[in-house]
Design a protein around this motif. Sequence first.
Motif, PDB file in Angstrom:
ATOM      1  N   GLY B  46       0.775  -1.244   0.000  1.00  0.00           N
ATOM      2  CA  GLY B  46       0.000   0.000   0.000  1.00  0.00           C
ATOM      3  C   GLY B  46       0.804   1.291   0.000  1.00  0.00           C
ATOM      4  O   GLY B  46       0.222   2.375   0.015  1.00  0.00           O
ATOM      5  N   ALA B  47       2.124   1.199  -0.033  1.00  0.00           N
ATOM      6  CA  ALA B  47       2.945   2.424  -0.029  1.00  0.00           C
ATOM      7  C   ALA B  47       2.730   3.234  -1.304  1.00  0.00           C
ATOM      8  O   ALA B  47       2.962   4.431  -1.346  1.00  0.00           O
ATOM      9  CB  ALA B  47       4.425   2.077   0.125  1.00  0.00           C
ATOM     10  N   CYS B  48       2.261   2.544  -2.355  1.00  0.00           N
ATOM     11  CA  CYS B  48       2.082   3.194  -3.654  1.00  0.00           C
ATOM     12  C   CYS B  48       0.643   3.682  -3.857  1.00  0.00           C
ATOM     13  O   CYS B  48       0.250   4.001  -4.969  1.00  0.00           O
ATOM     14  CB  CYS B  48       2.427   2.188  -4.747  1.00  0.00           C
ATOM     15  SG  CYS B  48       1.296   0.780  -4.733  1.00  0.00           S
ATOM     16  N   SER B  49      -0.124   3.741  -2.756  1.00  0.00           N
ATOM     17  CA  SER B  49      -1.544   4.120  -2.859  1.00  0.00           C
ATOM     18  C   SER B  49      -1.743   5.480  -3.513  1.00  0.00           C
ATOM     19  O   SER B  49      -1.040   6.442  -3.202  1.00  0.00           O
ATOM     20  CB  SER B  49      -2.183   4.191  -1.469  1.00  0.00           C
ATOM     21  OG  SER B  49      -2.168   2.928  -0.857  1.00  0.00           O
ATOM     22  N   VAL B  50      -2.722   5.547  -4.403  1.00  0.00           N
ATOM     23  CA  VAL B  50      -3.176   6.830  -4.949  1.00  0.00           C
ATOM     24  C   VAL B  50      -4.705   6.766  -5.027  1.00  0.00           C
ATOM     25  O   VAL B  50      -5.285   5.682  -4.999  1.00  0.00           O
ATOM     26  CB  VAL B  50      -2.610   7.102  -6.370  1.00  0.00           C
ATOM     27  CG1 VAL B  50      -1.096   7.241  -6.326  1.00  0.00           C
ATOM     28  CG2 VAL B  50      -3.031   6.026  -7.362  1.00  0.00           C
ATOM     29  N   LEU B  51      -5.313   7.917  -5.108  1.00  0.00           N
ATOM     30  CA  LEU B  51      -6.772   7.937  -5.274  1.00  0.00           C
ATOM     31  C   LEU B  51      -7.083   8.008  -6.763  1.00  0.00           C
ATOM     32  O   LEU B  51      -6.545   8.849  -7.482  1.00  0.00           O
ATOM     33  CB  LEU B  51      -7.376   9.144  -4.573  1.00  0.00           C
ATOM     34  CG  LEU B  51      -7.179   9.233  -3.053  1.00  0.00           C
ATOM     35  CD1 LEU B  51      -7.640  10.603  -2.539  1.00  0.00           C
ATOM     36  CD2 LEU B  51      -7.950   8.119  -2.342  1.00  0.00           C
ATOM     37  N   VAL B  52      -7.913   7.094  -7.223  1.00  0.00           N
ATOM     38  CA  VAL B  52      -8.387   7.143  -8.607  1.00  0.00           C
ATOM     39  C   VAL B  52      -9.897   7.352  -8.529  1.00  0.00           C
ATOM     40  O   VAL B  52     -10.615   6.490  -8.011  1.00  0.00           O
ATOM     41  CB  VAL B  52      -8.058   5.835  -9.356  1.00  0.00           C
ATOM     42  CG1 VAL B  52      -8.567   5.913 -10.796  1.00  0.00           C
ATOM     43  CG2 VAL B  52      -6.561   5.555  -9.333  1.00  0.00           C
ATOM     44  N   ASP B  53     -10.335   8.498  -8.972  1.00  0.00           N
ATOM     45  CA  ASP B  53     -11.736   8.900  -8.822  1.00  0.00           C
ATOM     46  C   ASP B  53     -12.220   8.666  -7.387  1.00  0.00           C
ATOM     47  O   ASP B  53     -13.299   8.117  -7.157  1.00  0.00           O
ATOM     48  CB  ASP B  53     -12.641   8.160  -9.826  1.00  0.00           C
ATOM     49  CG  ASP B  53     -12.427   8.675 -11.253  1.00  0.00           C
ATOM     50  OD1 ASP B  53     -11.785   9.737 -11.419  1.00  0.00           O
ATOM     51  OD2 ASP B  53     -12.890   8.013 -12.200  1.00  0.00           O
ATOM     52  N   VAL B  55     -11.172   6.629  -5.119  1.00  0.00           N
ATOM     53  CA  VAL B  55     -10.993   5.309  -4.516  1.00  0.00           C
ATOM     54  C   VAL B  55      -9.498   5.004  -4.451  1.00  0.00           C
ATOM     55  O   VAL B  55      -8.743   5.317  -5.366  1.00  0.00           O
ATOM     56  CB  VAL B  55     -11.717   4.227  -5.361  1.00  0.00           C
ATOM     57  CG1 VAL B  55     -11.528   2.840  -4.750  1.00  0.00           C
ATOM     58  CG2 VAL B  55     -13.199   4.568  -5.477  1.00  0.00           C
ATOM     59  N   CYS B  56      -9.080   4.360  -3.322  1.00  0.00           N
ATOM     60  CA  CYS B  56      -7.660   4.096  -3.144  1.00  0.00           C
ATOM     61  C   CYS B  56      -7.212   2.874  -3.961  1.00  0.00           C
ATOM     62  O   CYS B  56      -7.819   1.807  -3.864  1.00  0.00           O
ATOM     63  CB  CYS B  56      -7.412   3.842  -1.660  1.00  0.00           C
ATOM     64  SG  CYS B  56      -5.957   4.657  -1.081  1.00  0.00           S
ATOM     65  N   TYR B  57      -6.159   3.056  -4.753  1.00  0.00           N
ATOM     66  CA  TYR B  57      -5.635   1.959  -5.563  1.00  0.00           C
ATOM     67  C   TYR B  57      -4.146   1.775  -5.320  1.00  0.00           C
ATOM     68  O   TYR B  57      -3.448   2.748  -5.037  1.00  0.00           O
ATOM     69  CB  TYR B  57      -5.818   2.266  -7.058  1.00  0.00           C
ATOM     70  CG  TYR B  57      -7.160   1.867  -7.597  1.00  0.00           C
ATOM     71  CD1 TYR B  57      -7.363   0.600  -8.159  1.00  0.00           C
ATOM     72  CD2 TYR B  57      -8.242   2.751  -7.531  1.00  0.00           C
ATOM     73  CE1 TYR B  57      -8.616   0.237  -8.647  1.00  0.00           C
ATOM     74  CE2 TYR B  57      -9.486   2.388  -8.018  1.00  0.00           C
ATOM     75  CZ  TYR B  57      -9.674   1.132  -8.569  1.00  0.00           C
ATOM     76  OH  TYR B  57     -10.892   0.757  -9.044  1.00  0.00           O
ATOM     77  N   ILE B 107      -2.188   7.966   4.697  1.00  0.00           N
ATOM     78  CA  ILE B 107      -3.046   9.161   4.791  1.00  0.00           C
ATOM     79  C   ILE B 107      -4.122   9.137   3.697  1.00  0.00           C
ATOM     80  O   ILE B 107      -5.292   9.409   3.952  1.00  0.00           O
ATOM     81  CB  ILE B 107      -2.185  10.447   4.721  1.00  0.00           C
ATOM     82  CG1 ILE B 107      -1.415  10.603   6.043  1.00  0.00           C
ATOM     83  CG2 ILE B 107      -3.036  11.682   4.421  1.00  0.00           C
ATOM     84  CD1 ILE B 107      -0.570  11.844   6.160  1.00  0.00           C
ATOM     85  N   LEU B 108      -3.727   8.761   2.492  1.00  0.00           N
ATOM     86  CA  LEU B 108      -4.720   8.693   1.408  1.00  0.00           C
ATOM     87  C   LEU B 108      -5.776   7.642   1.707  1.00  0.00           C
ATOM     88  O   LEU B 108      -6.970   7.839   1.476  1.00  0.00           O
ATOM     89  CB  LEU B 108      -4.034   8.403   0.069  1.00  0.00           C
ATOM     90  CG  LEU B 108      -3.190   9.560  -0.487  1.00  0.00           C
ATOM     91  CD1 LEU B 108      -2.404   9.108  -1.709  1.00  0.00           C
ATOM     92  CD2 LEU B 108      -4.078  10.765  -0.844  1.00  0.00           C
ATOM     93  N   ASN B 109      -5.327   6.541   2.277  1.00  0.00           N
ATOM     94  CA  ASN B 109      -6.286   5.486   2.589  1.00  0.00           C
ATOM     95  C   ASN B 109      -7.204   5.898   3.735  1.00  0.00           C
ATOM     96  O   ASN B 109      -8.400   5.585   3.735  1.00  0.00           O
ATOM     97  CB  ASN B 109      -5.546   4.189   2.912  1.00  0.00           C
ATOM     98  CG  ASN B 109      -6.358   2.981   2.507  1.00  0.00           C
ATOM     99  OD1 ASN B 109      -7.526   3.101   2.131  1.00  0.00           O
ATOM    100  ND2 ASN B 109      -5.766   1.822   2.596  1.00  0.00           N
ATOM    101  N   ALA B 110      -6.640   6.610   4.702  1.00  0.00           N
ATOM    102  CA  ALA B 110      -7.458   7.102   5.819  1.00  0.00           C
ATOM    103  C   ALA B 110      -8.545   8.035   5.273  1.00  0.00           C
ATOM    104  O   ALA B 110      -9.710   7.966   5.680  1.00  0.00           O
ATOM    105  CB  ALA B 110      -6.580   7.846   6.815  1.00  0.00           C
ATOM    106  N   TYR B 111      -8.155   8.876   4.331  1.00  0.00           N
ATOM    107  CA  TYR B 111      -9.137   9.793   3.721  1.00  0.00           C
ATOM    108  C   TYR B 111     -10.217   9.002   2.991  1.00  0.00           C
ATOM    109  O   TYR B 111     -11.419   9.268   3.153  1.00  0.00           O
ATOM    110  CB  TYR B 111      -8.416  10.750   2.768  1.00  0.00           C
ATOM    111  CG  TYR B 111      -9.364  11.507   1.878  1.00  0.00           C
ATOM    112  CD1 TYR B 111     -10.177  12.518   2.392  1.00  0.00           C
ATOM    113  CD2 TYR B 111      -9.466  11.204   0.517  1.00  0.00           C
ATOM    114  CE1 TYR B 111     -11.069  13.201   1.575  1.00  0.00           C
ATOM    115  CE2 TYR B 111     -10.358  11.877  -0.306  1.00  0.00           C
ATOM    116  CZ  TYR B 111     -11.158  12.875   0.229  1.00  0.00           C
ATOM    117  OH  TYR B 111     -12.038  13.544  -0.574  1.00  0.00           O
ATOM    118  N   ALA B 112      -9.815   8.021   2.196  1.00  0.00           N
ATOM    119  CA  ALA B 112     -10.799   7.223   1.444  1.00  0.00           C
ATOM    120  C   ALA B 112     -11.788   6.555   2.398  1.00  0.00           C
ATOM    121  O   ALA B 112     -12.991   6.479   2.122  1.00  0.00           O
ATOM    122  CB  ALA B 112     -10.079   6.187   0.586  1.00  0.00           C
TER     123      ALA B 112
END
Lengths: 697, 157
Positions: B46-53, B55-57, B107-112
């Motif tokens: 998950g270190a490479c997580s980004v939000l795509v529309d 949603v965390c990917y 942090i991105l995943n927490a937001y999602a």
Amino acid sequence: MAQFKNSTVKIDNEEKMSGKALFTDDLPSEGFLWVRPLRSNIPCGRIRTINVPKLPKGYYWVDAKDIVKENVVNIIFSDWPVFADRRVNYYGETIGLLIGPDKAKLEELGRLLQVNYDEEIPHFKLNNSKIHKSFTKGNLDEVIKNHDFMLEETFETGYQEQVYLEPQSMIMWLDGDKITIKASMQCPFYIKNAVVRTLGCSPDKVRVIQPAVGGAFGGKEHYPSMMAAQLATAIMKIKKPLKMVFDRSEDLMYTTKRHPSRTTYTGYVKDGRLVGVKAHVGLNGGAYLGCSGVVLNRGLIAVVDSYDVPNLDVTGDVYVTNTMPTAAFRGFGSPQTIFAFEMFIEHIAKAIGVDPVEFKLKHLVKKGQTTAVNGKFHDDIILPQLVEKAMEMSDFKRKYKEYSKPGSNRGIGISTFLHGCGFTGSGESTIINAQLKLTKDENDIVHLYTSQVDFGQGNRTTLKKIVSDTLGIPEEQVTHEAPDTDHTLSTGPTAASRTIIIVGYLCEKAAKHLKEIWKPGVYQEWIEPYVGPDYIHWDEDTLQGDAYPGYAWGVNIVEISFDPITYQVKVEGAWSTYDVGHAIDERIVIGQADGGLAQAIGYGYLENMEMAEGRFRQKTLADYIIPTSADLPMMETELIDNLFAYGASGAKGCGELTFVGGAPALCHAIEMAINRKIYKIPANPEYLMELVENGKD
Amino acid sequence: MEKISFYLNGKQVKLAIDPSTRLLDVLRIRLHMTGVKEGCGEGECGACSVLVDGVCYNSCLTPVANVMGKHIVTIEGFRTTKQYRIIADAFADFGASQCGFCTPGMILNAYALLKNNPHPSEEEVRIALSGNLCRCTGYNAIVKAILEIAEKGDIVW
Ligand code: FES
Ligand code: FES
């Protein structure tokens, strides 16, 4: 709001959260050539020929023939070659480097490159000892003649991989004729010394600078020295900037891990007391010794954990095998023996029909008593308070009674433990000789220079805080940059829980001196050499005397539930109390406590790395499982002050302490739930099934 | 080589690129979004997580062709928002970032998570984060920080 005493937000906190912090692979590296190691694919044999394919322009091959001066990586016991020379001794040993601009092309060339071997029969058994140590305490022979009960048991622990989230990575370039290195690391001066040694160059021709580092836990203590020695050899040949970044599989398969161990104890009981123990500790050091002798020392010194056993006969061996060398990992030998002894002492109590926890508490060491190696516990020991507090936090006594009933499928276990802070024995004054530089500029800004790497422990912040607190100035008036070997003296490696107890103490002393000579508006400088407690006497050859400047103490309690159908363990609760002297920054110490215990719990039941025919079976993070957020409960930690005279504001070490007791506390809990005795970690479902079906109760 | 276009942190990007290239490499190497980390390259950390529309990917498992026309948010974009500030302040308060390598993804995943479920239980937080490995913190401070935000009352996510 979180409630923490005397805590400040870490210097690098915002840059790390916002993604601005640059880790090695994030640094601009336009024009750098990629480096791909070519590794042996047999565990043992002579290299007959290396057939390098015709390389396109701009591509290079570098191997042992290119060694400038010495084909050796400077580690404590320097027997590990930079490149395999004429023979390989483990699967994965680096034979040479393919270097070039395109990663995919390097892969292709790697497949074409052929090494022909005369294979030899590899040695995997733990019987070829290359380091043997022994010591005694009291007179075990007398006890053997005169006891009421005796028990012999053997315990095993497996490999453990550090899984720092950022894999090993390094870049190197020439700045004029000076080799400059940025890397994911723990010990900038280790890297520098390794380059100086293999090249035989003058120390001022090598500069090491630390970028952001994504975790280390011991795994970046020695291995980056190997990478640096390899890249330095290459850079002398091709004079081009280089970049080597491992992918996760390479990192899992080809970097150093925690030593697997096998420990056998024979315990002698007289009048309800454990009066003597004969112990043997065997470690698998892999193909080269490196730091294994020192790991063994730490394991042997902790051989009876935090318990007083008056008569001992202790031996230990590091065995050499044709496998990946093992090296540093948080705890450095002591988690192995502390696991084994914690299990053993409870097994003895069970065998003589007394309550295991009461039996252990009766044996806790006290101030003034002799250590396992005939040193003295000079300072106050507050283990009973730590135990009481942890029991209260966890409602231990009620749960212990309740879960002991057969069929509860629940368990709770407690471990008590110690950790010697700093290098073993007189190492701080004889090997490391840390020197700390503090300057003050014309604007009265104070600059602190250390070689300590902050790979998450918050030490950049903590050390700076010691200086500002001691000087009585605002924190903003002190700077503490990440180490650059051109700017700092060596304050030693970031290892052995020495940063706070040793370097923190140096910071405090240097700041006191600076305060005494302080003249506003002028440049001033103070250099502080480390001088340890004068009552520390240690004989490295016989392993006798005061092994450490000071000890930190801890108690872990772990509660689990057990599923008798799937043999799965679920960790339901974890409570800890620690005596780290004094927490300079409570939030940082609690963070260490949480992270250390999580790794230790993983070590105890989840993290399984197996070796088959010299190769690791687990090649990805899908096979090597570490705890996720769903595997762990909310952990609770309390600290109790017990000021240490030779520490900054009374602080001792804490990083490793938080690792050593988790696995046995967990395993005691599992033993209670399954009513079987555990002899090995990880206690994974396969092993637990075997125990439930055939094990001893 | 194909022309691929998507939105990165609100701005349109057009690239001529092999459509099977990992989104992770496009972001890190071509677009210098180094806050996106590679911890494993195999969908485990998950270190490479980004939000795509929204949603965390895991960007290491996502071929760039899959994000054609979509909105991608990396930490570089997210850090300018007030939602970031709320999460980052709570993370700082609890000490939820140690080495920091997992943190942008976390942090991105927490937001999602909070966007979908502003008041998650501890268990929901633990499950939502279980694809983001952290080796330093034992997750304690991270989970506490998110629960603290969830308790704070209604935040517009
Ligand atoms: S790098 Fe994508 S999940 Fe680990
Ligand atoms: S803070 Fe280091 S991996 Fe999470």
